[in-house]
Motif scaffolding. Structure first.
Motif, mmCIF file in Angstrom:
data_model
loop_
_atom_site.group_PDB
_atom_site.id
_atom_site.type_symbol
_atom_site.label_atom_id
_atom_site.label_comp_id
_atom_site.label_asym_id
_atom_site.label_seq_id
_atom_site.Cartn_x
_atom_site.Cartn_y
_atom_site.Cartn_z
ATOM 1 N N UNK A 68 0.801 -1.212 0.000
ATOM 2 C CA UNK A 68 0.000 0.000 0.000
ATOM 3 C C UNK A 68 0.834 1.262 0.000
ATOM 4 N N UNK A 69 1.958 1.268 0.750
ATOM 5 C CA UNK A 69 2.758 2.501 0.807
ATOM 6 C C UNK A 69 3.389 2.808 -0.544
ATOM 7 N N UNK A 70 3.707 1.770 -1.329
ATOM 8 C CA UNK A 70 4.266 2.003 -2.660
ATOM 9 C C UNK A 70 3.233 2.679 -3.554
ATOM 10 N N UNK A 71 2.022 2.152 -3.547
ATOM 11 C CA UNK A 71 0.956 2.710 -4.381
ATOM 12 C C UNK A 71 0.623 4.141 -3.958
ATOM 13 N N UNK A 72 0.417 4.337 -2.658
ATOM 14 C CA UNK A 72 0.036 5.654 -2.161
ATOM 15 C C UNK A 72 1.192 6.644 -2.322
ATOM 16 N N UNK A 73 2.428 6.188 -2.095
ATOM 17 C CA UNK A 73 3.583 7.074 -2.251
ATOM 18 C C UNK A 73 3.717 7.576 -3.675
ATOM 19 N N UNK A 74 3.604 6.679 -4.644
ATOM 20 C CA UNK A 74 3.701 7.082 -6.044
ATOM 21 C C UNK A 74 2.542 8.002 -6.426
ATOM 22 N N UNK A 75 1.355 7.684 -5.927
ATOM 23 C CA UNK A 75 0.194 8.521 -6.230
ATOM 24 C C UNK A 75 0.359 9.922 -5.655
ATOM 25 N N UNK A 76 0.832 9.997 -4.405
ATOM 26 C CA UNK A 76 1.025 11.307 -3.779
ATOM 27 C C UNK A 76 2.096 12.103 -4.507
ATOM 28 N N UNK A 77 3.205 11.444 -4.870
ATOM 29 C CA UNK A 77 4.266 12.141 -5.584
ATOM 30 C C UNK A 77 3.786 12.703 -6.913
ATOM 31 N N UNK A 78 3.038 11.888 -7.662
ATOM 32 C CA UNK A 78 2.507 12.347 -8.947
ATOM 33 C C UNK A 78 1.511 13.487 -8.754
ATOM 34 N N UNK A 79 0.665 13.369 -7.730
ATOM 35 C CA UNK A 79 -0.342 14.400 -7.472
ATOM 36 C C UNK A 79 0.316 15.719 -7.080
ATOM 37 N N UNK A 80 1.365 15.660 -6.264
ATOM 38 C CA UNK A 80 2.082 16.872 -5.874
ATOM 39 C C UNK A 80 2.701 17.556 -7.081
ATOM 40 N N UNK A 81 3.333 16.760 -7.924
ATOM 41 C CA UNK A 81 3.991 17.328 -9.096
ATOM 42 C C UNK A 81 2.979 18.000 -10.024
ATOM 43 N N UNK A 82 1.852 17.330 -10.250
ATOM 44 C CA UNK A 82 0.821 17.894 -11.131
ATOM 45 C C UNK A 82 0.191 19.141 -10.509
ATOM 46 N N UNK A 83 -0.028 19.122 -9.194
ATOM 47 C CA UNK A 83 -0.610 20.292 -8.527
ATOM 48 C C UNK A 83 0.340 21.481 -8.605
ATOM 49 N N UNK A 84 1.620 21.231 -8.407
ATOM 50 C CA UNK A 84 2.607 22.304 -8.481
ATOM 51 C C UNK A 84 2.673 22.898 -9.878
ATOM 52 N N UNK A 85 2.518 22.033 -10.900
ATOM 53 C CA UNK A 85 2.629 22.485 -12.286
ATOM 54 C C UNK A 85 1.384 23.224 -12.749
ATOM 55 N N UNK A 86 0.203 22.716 -12.366
ATOM 56 C CA UNK A 86 -1.040 23.282 -12.890
ATOM 57 C C UNK A 86 -1.588 24.431 -12.040
ATOM 58 N N UNK A 87 -1.441 24.326 -10.706
ATOM 59 C CA UNK A 87 -2.022 25.341 -9.824
ATOM 60 C C UNK A 87 -0.980 26.348 -9.359
#
Length: 292
Positions: free
Chosen positions: A240-259
């Motif tokens: 679970x930590x692998x899935x959630x970690x990758x998801x959080x990392x991707x979400x942070x990067x996209x949020x930083x880029x778009x917002x």
């Protein structure tokens, strides 16, 4: 805007998210055996990175620095267990919370006085030239993070499932009292879990240092995100930590880029709030059933 740009940001963020997953895995290792967490885990990441950098500055080759850094991290984990956790657990108190925080502050002060407050680059022989894979650019350094994180987690899981010592680890994790009745030393098993947690922290420091540089505050943000990952995934799920970690990392990067970069930290906080509100045991966690 081309989809490839969003794909690039998501992949880069997901690879960084694996570092969150690795630190969160360290939380899981200690929680499994003792139901305690080292709240100074970020300082173990930082001090281990500084120690490894010192070895490099003294001329040791990178291939030798890595195992020595991991051994140093394991030793730090044992120090935390002996000085901050053991007595509190024996007294059935929650004093380990404050003691691990205090030890983290001591490690932080030690690092500032020995290595200074300035950030320093961490040299690595791994090339940083981009590699074009399936429409996105990744570097060998980023791939090394993924390989290192997944390799150490797989090795620890194999150790826990295929060796007698690892089975003792699992037994204490399932039921500490029953394990002791079977002749398993819970104290030694907890020591092992903290040593493994320190090793994981050291590896996280060595892997992320070439990307973020080495400084006293290098892990302050990482450990908060890792704790969010551990809580959202559940403190008993390595997958679970692998899935959630990758998801959080991707979400942070996209949020930083778009917002905007100012919103980069928001996804982790939102995930943590939702997890605690909707599923306190974590997305991949299991509710414990207790007889009363």
């Amino acid at each position: 805007m081309p989809f490839s740009i969003y794909a690039q940001m998501a992949v880069s963020g997901a690879l960084m998210g694996l570092v969150y997953a690795l630190i969160a895995y360290g939380f899981q290792l200690t929680y499994a055996t003792s139901k305690s967490i080292n709240f100074g885990q970020g300082e173990l990441v930082m001090v281990s990175a500084f120690f490894s950098l010192t070895l490099i500055d003294h001329g040791l080759p990178y291939w030798l620095v890595v195992p020595l850094g991991l051994l140093f991290g394991a030793a730090l984990g044992l120090v935390v267990e002996r000085a901050g956790v053991r007595l509190a657990l024996e007294q059935r108190s929650e004093g380990w919370i404050l003691l691990t925080i205090i030890l983290g502050l001591l490690f932080f002060s030690f690092a500032e006085n020995v290595w200074g407050r300035d950030d320093r680059p961490f040299p690595t022989p791994i090339p940083t030239d981009p590699i074009h894979v399936l429409g996105v650019d990744v570097t060998a350094l980023e791939l090394s993070v993924a390989v290192g994180v997944l390799a150490v987690m797989v090795l620890i899981e194999l150790f826990k499932r295929e060796t007698l010592l690892g089975k003792a680890f699992e037994a204490v994790s399932a039921d500490r009292d029953a394990g002791e009745l079977m002749g398993i030393s819970a104290r030694r098993t907890i020591m092992l879990s903290y040593a493994l947690s320190g090793t994981v922290a050291a590896l996280a420091g060595i892997l992320v240092a070439p990307i973020t540089t080495v400084g006293p505050t290098m892990a302050s943000a990482l450990v908060l995100k890792a704790f969010s990952v551990a809580v959202v995934a559940g403190l008993e799920s390595g997958f679970g930590v692998v899935i959630v970690g990758m998801f959080l990392g991707a979400l942070e990067s996209l949020a930083s880029f778009t917002i905007g970069s100012g919103w980069r930290e928001a996804p982790g906080l939102v995930l943590l709030i939702l997890a605690l509100a909707v599923r306190p045991t974590g997305v991949f966690g299991k509710a414990a059933i207790r007889k009363v």
